[in-house]
Design a protein around this motif. Structure first.
Motif, PDB file in Angstrom:
ATOM      1  N   GLY A  16       0.809  -1.212   0.000  1.00 54.40           N
ATOM      2  CA  GLY A  16       0.000   0.000   0.000  1.00 54.40           C
ATOM      3  C   GLY A  16       0.841   1.259   0.000  1.00 54.40           C
ATOM      4  N   LEU A  17       0.182   2.373  -0.152  1.00 54.80           N
ATOM      5  CA  LEU A  17       0.847   3.676  -0.091  1.00 54.80           C
ATOM      6  C   LEU A  17       1.297   3.951   1.337  1.00 54.80           C
ATOM      7  N   PRO A  18       2.380   4.703   1.535  1.00 55.03           N
ATOM      8  CA  PRO A  18       2.843   5.008   2.884  1.00 55.03           C
ATOM      9  C   PRO A  18       1.949   6.012   3.614  1.00 55.03           C
ATOM     10  N   GLN A  19       1.198   6.812   2.856  1.00 53.62           N
ATOM     11  CA  GLN A  19       0.288   7.805   3.428  1.00 53.62           C
ATOM     12  C   GLN A  19      -0.754   8.163   2.380  1.00 53.62           C
ATOM     13  N   PRO A  20      -1.886   8.735   2.783  1.00 53.15           N
ATOM     14  CA  PRO A  20      -2.892   9.143   1.791  1.00 53.15           C
ATOM     15  C   PRO A  20      -2.283  10.141   0.795  1.00 53.15           C
ATOM     16  N   PRO A  21      -2.635  10.024  -0.487  1.00 50.84           N
ATOM     17  CA  PRO A  21      -2.050  10.912  -1.495  1.00 50.84           C
ATOM     18  C   PRO A  21      -2.503  12.361  -1.390  1.00 50.84           C
ATOM     19  N   PHE A  22      -3.665  12.590  -0.753  1.00 49.63           N
ATOM     20  CA  PHE A  22      -4.138  13.946  -0.489  1.00 49.63           C
ATOM     21  C   PHE A  22      -5.161  13.881   0.639  1.00 49.63           C
ATOM     22  N   PRO A  23      -5.460  15.024   1.269  1.00 52.08           N
ATOM     23  CA  PRO A  23      -6.368  15.006   2.421  1.00 52.08           C
ATOM     24  C   PRO A  23      -7.812  14.721   2.034  1.00 52.08           C
ATOM     25  N   GLY A  24      -8.606  14.347   3.013  1.00 52.09           N
ATOM     26  CA  GLY A  24     -10.040  14.162   2.799  1.00 52.09           C
ATOM     27  C   GLY A  24     -10.424  12.717   2.574  1.00 52.09           C
ATOM     28  N   ARG A  26     -11.608  11.168  -0.131  1.00 49.62           N
ATOM     29  CA  ARG A  26     -11.091  10.514  -1.348  1.00 49.62           C
ATOM     30  C   ARG A  26      -9.656  10.039  -1.145  1.00 49.62           C
ATOM     31  N   GLY A  27      -8.835  10.857  -0.516  1.00 52.12           N
ATOM     32  CA  GLY A  27      -7.460  10.459  -0.226  1.00 52.12           C
ATOM     33  C   GLY A  27      -7.413   9.239   0.681  1.00 52.12           C
ATOM     34  N   GLN A  28      -8.293   9.192   1.672  1.00 60.86           N
ATOM     35  CA  GLN A  28      -8.350   8.047   2.588  1.00 60.86           C
ATOM     36  C   GLN A  28      -8.825   6.795   1.866  1.00 60.86           C
ATOM     37  N   MET A  29      -9.797   6.937   0.967  1.00 64.72           N
ATOM     38  CA  MET A  29     -10.294   5.794   0.203  1.00 64.72           C
ATOM     39  C   MET A  29      -9.181   5.203  -0.661  1.00 64.72           C
ATOM     40  N   ILE A  30      -8.408   6.068  -1.299  1.00 62.96           N
ATOM     41  CA  ILE A  30      -7.288   5.604  -2.119  1.00 62.96           C
ATOM     42  C   ILE A  30      -6.257   4.917  -1.233  1.00 62.96           C
ATOM     43  N   PHE A  31      -5.946   5.508  -0.103  1.00 66.41           N
ATOM     44  CA  PHE A  31      -4.986   4.942   0.843  1.00 66.41           C
ATOM     45  C   PHE A  31      -5.420   3.540   1.281  1.00 66.41           C
TER      46      PHE A  31
END
Length: 90
Positions: A16-24, A26-31
Motif C-alpha cells: 500500500g501507499l505510505p500515506q494518503p495521497p491527499f487530504p479528505g 477521497r485520499g483516505q479511500m485511495i490509501f
C-alpha cells in the motif's frame, strides 16, 4: 514492514501507499484500497492525459475529468485515450 491493501485495480493483496495521497475522504479511500503500484501507474496515465490533451489544471472541468478517469482506471473500465495516442509496440 510494509503495509498491504487489497488493491481494487488488481484484486489482490499488494503493497500500500505510505500515506494518503491527499487530504479528505477521497485520499483516505485511495490509501485504504489502492496499491502503491496502481497509484504510480495512475500518476503516469494522468500525466500522459494532461500533456497529450493539453489540459489546464486551473480549469474545474479538467479536475472533474481527471477524477472520472481515475475512477475508471482503478475500476478497470475503458479509459479515455489521448488524441492521436498510439501505444508502443511490445
Amino acid at each position: 514492514m510494509t503495509r498491504t491493501v487489497m488493491c481494487r485495480k488488481y484484486q489482490r493483496e499488494m503493497e500500500g501507499l505510505p500515506q494518503p495521497p491527499f487530504p479528505g475522504a477521497r485520499g483516505q479511500m485511495i490509501f485504504d484500497s489502492v496499491s502503491k503500484q496502481a497509484w504510480q501507474e495512475w500518476l503516469a496515465h494522468q500525466t500522459m492525459l494532461i500533456n497529450e490533451r493539453r489540459l489546464s489544471m486551473m480549469d474545474r472541468g479538467t479536475k472533474v475529468f481527471l477524477e472520472e478517469e481515475m475512477e475508471k482506471f482503478f475500476s478497470n473500465q475503458e479509459l479515455t485515450k489521448a488524441d492521436g495516442y498510439v501505444p508502443p509496440k511490445t
